[in-house]
Design a protein around this motif. Structure first.
Motif, PDB file in Angstrom:
ATOM      1  N   ASP A  86       6.778  -0.788  -8.557  1.00 51.42           N
ATOM      2  CA  ASP A  86       5.823  -0.902  -9.657  1.00 51.42           C
ATOM      3  C   ASP A  86       5.655  -2.361 -10.074  1.00 51.42           C
ATOM      4  O   ASP A  86       5.391  -2.672 -11.221  1.00 51.42           O
ATOM      5  CB  ASP A  86       6.240  -0.036 -10.843  1.00 51.42           C
ATOM      6  N   ALA A  87       5.778  -3.283  -9.100  1.00 54.47           N
ATOM      7  CA  ALA A  87       5.683  -4.719  -9.380  1.00 54.47           C
ATOM      8  C   ALA A  87       4.324  -5.099  -9.951  1.00 54.47           C
ATOM      9  O   ALA A  87       4.223  -5.993 -10.784  1.00 54.47           O
ATOM     10  CB  ALA A  87       5.966  -5.524  -8.113  1.00 54.47           C
ATOM     11  N   PHE A  88       3.250  -4.444  -9.503  1.00 54.82           N
ATOM     12  CA  PHE A  88       1.915  -4.614 -10.069  1.00 54.82           C
ATOM     13  C   PHE A  88       1.089  -3.409  -9.660  1.00 54.82           C
ATOM     14  O   PHE A  88       1.512  -2.600  -8.834  1.00 54.82           O
ATOM     15  CB  PHE A  88       1.255  -5.938  -9.625  1.00 54.82           C
ATOM     16  N   THR A  89      -0.088  -3.265 -10.220  1.00 51.67           N
ATOM     17  CA  THR A  89      -0.951  -2.136  -9.894  1.00 51.67           C
ATOM     18  C   THR A  89      -1.900  -2.544  -8.775  1.00 51.67           C
ATOM     19  O   THR A  89      -2.752  -3.411  -8.969  1.00 51.67           O
ATOM     20  CB  THR A  89      -1.760  -1.685 -11.132  1.00 51.67           C
ATOM     21  N   PRO A  90      -1.762  -1.932  -7.600  1.00 54.89           N
ATOM     22  CA  PRO A  90      -2.638  -2.283  -6.477  1.00 54.89           C
ATOM     23  C   PRO A  90      -4.012  -1.640  -6.639  1.00 54.89           C
ATOM     24  O   PRO A  90      -4.188  -0.723  -7.450  1.00 54.89           O
ATOM     25  CB  PRO A  90      -1.909  -1.700  -5.270  1.00 54.89           C
ATOM     26  N   PRO A  91      -4.993  -2.088  -5.874  1.00 59.41           N
ATOM     27  CA  PRO A  91      -6.317  -1.489  -5.922  1.00 59.41           C
ATOM     28  C   PRO A  91      -6.269  -0.007  -5.541  1.00 59.41           C
ATOM     29  O   PRO A  91      -5.345   0.434  -4.853  1.00 59.41           O
ATOM     30  CB  PRO A  91      -7.118  -2.284  -4.883  1.00 59.41           C
ATOM     31  N   SER A  92      -7.265   0.730  -5.942  1.00 56.70           N
ATOM     32  CA  SER A  92      -7.360   2.150  -5.628  1.00 56.70           C
ATOM     33  C   SER A  92      -7.250   2.380  -4.121  1.00 56.70           C
ATOM     34  O   SER A  92      -7.852   1.661  -3.320  1.00 56.70           O
ATOM     35  CB  SER A  92      -8.702   2.687  -6.133  1.00 56.70           C
ATOM     36  N   GLY A  93      -6.439   3.349  -3.725  1.00 55.45           N
ATOM     37  CA  GLY A  93      -6.258   3.670  -2.319  1.00 55.45           C
ATOM     38  C   GLY A  93      -5.145   2.895  -1.651  1.00 55.45           C
ATOM     39  O   GLY A  93      -4.866   3.109  -0.477  1.00 55.45           O
ATOM     40  N   GLU A  94      -4.505   1.986  -2.368  1.00 57.52           N
ATOM     41  CA  GLU A  94      -3.402   1.209  -1.819  1.00 57.52           C
ATOM     42  C   GLU A  94      -2.133   1.528  -2.588  1.00 57.52           C
ATOM     43  O   GLU A  94      -2.176   2.062  -3.685  1.00 57.52           O
ATOM     44  CB  GLU A  94      -3.686  -0.296  -1.912  1.00 57.52           C
ATOM     45  N   GLY A  95      -0.982   1.221  -2.000  1.00 59.64           N
ATOM     46  CA  GLY A  95       0.301   1.453  -2.649  1.00 59.64           C
ATOM     47  C   GLY A  95       1.255   0.327  -2.339  1.00 59.64           C
ATOM     48  O   GLY A  95       1.060  -0.439  -1.396  1.00 59.64           O
ATOM     49  N   LEU A  96       2.303   0.216  -3.138  1.00 67.81           N
ATOM     50  CA  LEU A  96       3.337  -0.798  -2.948  1.00 67.81           C
ATOM     51  C   LEU A  96       4.635  -0.099  -2.601  1.00 67.81           C
ATOM     52  O   LEU A  96       4.979   0.911  -3.196  1.00 67.81           O
ATOM     53  CB  LEU A  96       3.558  -1.596  -4.233  1.00 67.81           C
TER      54      LEU A  96
END
Length: 73
Positions: A46-56
């Protein structure tokens, strides 16, 4: 759904420096797809919120280094 037939596992294959704690295919791993791209299996980050459709995901440094070793780089 657990169809990994189009993937080549690059890490935790038994011959590398993996932790050896991958009894249920649930450990961090790096895979190569038939298209030559990489898929990373790891811990959700949860380091930052990625764009829709992507994950970290988070993986140990040793997992990525092993993948690089397998690729011969």
């Amino acid at each position: 759904m657990d169809d990994r037939s189009g993937l080549t596992r690059l890490t935790n294959t038994g011959g590398g420096s993996g932790s050896g704690e991958c009894s249920q295919n649930d450990c961090p791993n790096v895979y190569r797809t038939e298209r030559g791209t990489l898929v990373v299996q790891g811990y959700v980050s949860d380091a930052f919120t990625p764009p829709s459709g992507e994950g970290l995901v988070e993986i140990p440094e040793s997992v990525l280094l092993e993948a690089v070793r397998v690729l011969g780089r």
